[in-house]
Write an enzyme that holds these catalytic residues in place. Structure first.
Site, PDB file in Angstrom:
ATOM      1  N   TYR A 142       0.861  -1.226  -0.081  1.00  0.00           N
ATOM      2  CA  TYR A 142       0.135   0.066   0.141  1.00  0.00           C
ATOM      3  C   TYR A 142       0.915   1.182   0.166  1.00  0.00           C
ATOM      4  CZ  TYR A 142      -4.504  -1.453   0.611  1.00  0.00           C
ATOM      5  OH  TYR A 142      -5.926  -2.755   0.810  1.00  0.00           O
ATOM      6  N   LYS A 189       3.131 -15.424   2.282  1.00  0.00           N
ATOM      7  CA  LYS A 189       3.544 -16.483   0.599  1.00  0.00           C
ATOM      8  C   LYS A 189       5.528 -16.773   0.692  1.00  0.00           C
ATOM      9  CE  LYS A 189       1.999 -17.674  -3.501  1.00  0.00           C
ATOM     10  NZ  LYS A 189       1.146 -19.250  -2.946  1.00  0.00           N
ATOM     11  N   ASP A 221      -3.239 -18.532   0.153  1.00  0.00           N
ATOM     12  CA  ASP A 221      -3.704 -19.100  -1.124  1.00  0.00           C
ATOM     13  C   ASP A 221      -4.724 -20.018   0.179  1.00  0.00           C
ATOM     14  OD1 ASP A 221      -2.007 -20.317  -0.621  1.00  0.00           O
ATOM     15  OD2 ASP A 221      -1.670 -21.517  -2.505  1.00  0.00           O
ATOM     16  N   ASP A 245      -6.387  -6.630   4.114  1.00  0.00           N
ATOM     17  CA  ASP A 245      -7.412  -6.272   3.545  1.00  0.00           C
ATOM     18  C   ASP A 245      -8.271  -7.231   2.974  1.00  0.00           C
ATOM     19  OD1 ASP A 245      -8.984  -3.806   2.171  1.00  0.00           O
ATOM     20  OD2 ASP A 245      -7.635  -4.903   0.003  1.00  0.00           O
ATOM     21  N   ASP A 249     -11.597  -9.501   4.444  1.00  0.00           N
ATOM     22  CA  ASP A 249     -13.292  -9.350   4.077  1.00  0.00           C
ATOM     23  C   ASP A 249     -14.208 -10.691   3.742  1.00  0.00           C
ATOM     24  OD1 ASP A 249     -13.380  -6.125   3.184  1.00  0.00           O
ATOM     25  OD2 ASP A 249     -13.557  -7.192   1.078  1.00  0.00           O
TER      26      ASP A 249
HETATM   27  C1  IPM Z   1     -10.865  -1.475   4.231  1.00  0.00           C
HETATM   28  C2  IPM Z   1     -10.760  -0.899   2.617  1.00  0.00           C
HETATM   29  C3  IPM Z   1      -9.479   0.491   2.824  1.00  0.00           C
HETATM   30  C4  IPM Z   1      -8.497  -0.588   2.037  1.00  0.00           C
HETATM   31  C5  IPM Z   1      -9.563   0.889   1.264  1.00  0.00           C
HETATM   32  C6  IPM Z   1     -11.152   2.083   1.661  1.00  0.00           C
HETATM   33  C7  IPM Z   1      -8.610   1.849   1.102  1.00  0.00           C
HETATM   34  O1  IPM Z   1     -11.126  -1.958   1.950  1.00  0.00           O
HETATM   35  O2  IPM Z   1     -10.102  -0.182   5.304  1.00  0.00           O
HETATM   36  O3  IPM Z   1      -9.993  -1.939   4.520  1.00  0.00           O
HETATM   37  O4  IPM Z   1      -7.983  -1.155   1.559  1.00  0.00           O
HETATM   38  O5  IPM Z   1      -7.383  -0.165   3.628  1.00  0.00           O
HETATM   39 MG    MG Z   2     -11.431  -3.926   2.479  1.00  0.00          MG
END
Ligand code: IPM
Ligand code: MG
Length: 367
Positions: A142, A189, A221, A245, A249
């Site tokens: 990032y 990884k 993975d 990240d 999710d």
């Molecule tokens: C998160 C989001 C952010 C990230 C984006 C909006 C930049 O996806 O907080 O998980 O990738 O960190």
């Molecule tokens: Mg995110």
């Protein structure tokens, strides 16, 4: 206690989820006899529209003077064509970096009330799960060097980590594991990436200081697969910025909805421990402005704020218990509802916030 909480509602559903969470913080403040002051700032797309920049000058400094920041979400299609360093997401990354919050805690817990909303088959989650994802937040790909070739036909991003950055995030994860089930999974990884091999080397050294914690290594993975195969095997997961990240999710949706997941982003603990608190879900432009977003991820982030930045454990528990009580009573936002949810229990962001508010028990109002 006297403290000042910075608020950045942001874009998309941000304002709709932050409003109820702020109301809850106000109520907790009153009921438990604290003086919580709130200062609102703009960042992200909304700030770009007003000021022509996504992080107006002076915002970071002003937020730094506060005890914590509660943030909704940033970004949306209106700003997608802006150059990378003008995008709303850039403001969020700058806030994280400038405020030094390198440790992102993303707990994913399957509440018994929401077992039906978990997309996995019942046998895979019969024992429930309680995972703490610890994501490195201020380094890695990032923040590495990136760019384009002169003719724009090639591009690169760089993932880089140094020993100090790895060590400090590992220490956060090990300390968390010590207070939990004492299993730490380092996700990487290492069969391909040099940064991952360095993470392993540093882990081999640091783990000797946390002898009661079992350390496992897992390729990312495989981790993505294991999370949906058998999430209960995990206790604490520590990983780099990008893998965290993606995996957070994935783990969030296992809890029933990404709308449920809170997060805390913390820096070095030295006296006052500033943190950024935000739901994991993002700005969800498709449902913005419709009173449909689930505010519980933000409300649970407010609970984390009470716990981590203000050291108000009883108040944090009061908020979490109120959320559980509301779910117990069958209330659901759209994302959590299924065919068995009665129509009159499906509610909007505002109504869900109000339901949690009235379930808060204060010292004077025992249940
Ligand atoms: C998160 C989001 C952010 C990230 C984006 C909006 C930049 O996806 O907080 O998980 O990738 O960190
Ligand atoms: Mg995110």
């Amino acid at each position: 206690m006297d403290c000042t909480i910075a608020i950045i509602a942001g874009d998309g559903v941000g304002p709709e989820v932050v409003a109820p969470a702020q109301k809850i913080l106000e109520t907790v403040g009153r009921s438990f006899h604290h003086h919580f002051k709130f200062r609102s700032f703009q960042a992200g797309g909304a700030a770009y529209d007003t000021y022509g920049e996504t992080l107006p000058a002076g915002t970071v400094e002003a937020v730094r003077e506060c005890d914590a920041l509660l943030l909704g979400a940033v970004g949306g299609p209106a700003w997608d064509s802006l150059p990378g360093d003008k995008r709303p997401e850039h403001a969020l990354l700058a806030l994280r970096k400038e405020l030094g919050v390198f440790a992102n805690l993303r707990p994913a817990v399957l509440l018994p009330q929401l077992r039906g909303a978990c997309p996995l088959k019942a046998f895979a989650v019969s024992g429930g799960f309680d995972i703490l994802m610890v994501r490195e937040l201020t380094s890695g790909i990032y923040f590495g060097r990136r760019g384009r070739s002169a003719d724009l036909s090639a591009a690169f991003d760089t993932m880089s980590y140094n020993t100090d950055e790895i060590e400090r995030i590992l220490r956060v994860a090990y300390t968390a594991a010590e207070g939990r089930r004492k299993i730490l999974t380092v996700v990487d990884k290492a069969n391909v990436l040099e940064t991952s091999r360095l993470w392993r080397e540093v882990t081999e050294r640091v783990k000797t200081e946390y002898r009661d914690v079992v350390t496992n290594f897992l390729y990312v993975d495989n981790a993505a697969m294991q999370l949906i195969r058998s999430p209960s095997q995990f206790d604490v997961i520590v990983t780099n910025n990008m893998f965290g990240d993606i995996l957070s999710d994935e783990s969030s949706v296992l809890t029933g909805s990404i709308g449920m997941l809170p997060s805390a982003s913390l820096g070095k603990k030295s006296g006052r421990s500033f943190g950024i608190y935000e739901p994991v879900h993002g700005s969800a432009p498709d449902i913005a402005g419709q009173n449909k977003a689930n505010p519980l991820g933000t409300i649970l982030s407010a609970a984390m704020l009470l716990r981590h930045s203000l050291a108000l454990e009883e108040e944090a528990r009061a908020v979490e218990k109120a959320v559980e009580a509301v779910l117990d009573s069958g209330c659901r936002t759209l994302d959590l509802a299924d065919s068995s949810t009665p129509q009159n229990k499906i509610m909007g962001s505002k109504e869900m916030g109000d339901a949690v508010l009235s379930a808060i028990t204060s010292p004077e109002k025992p249940r």
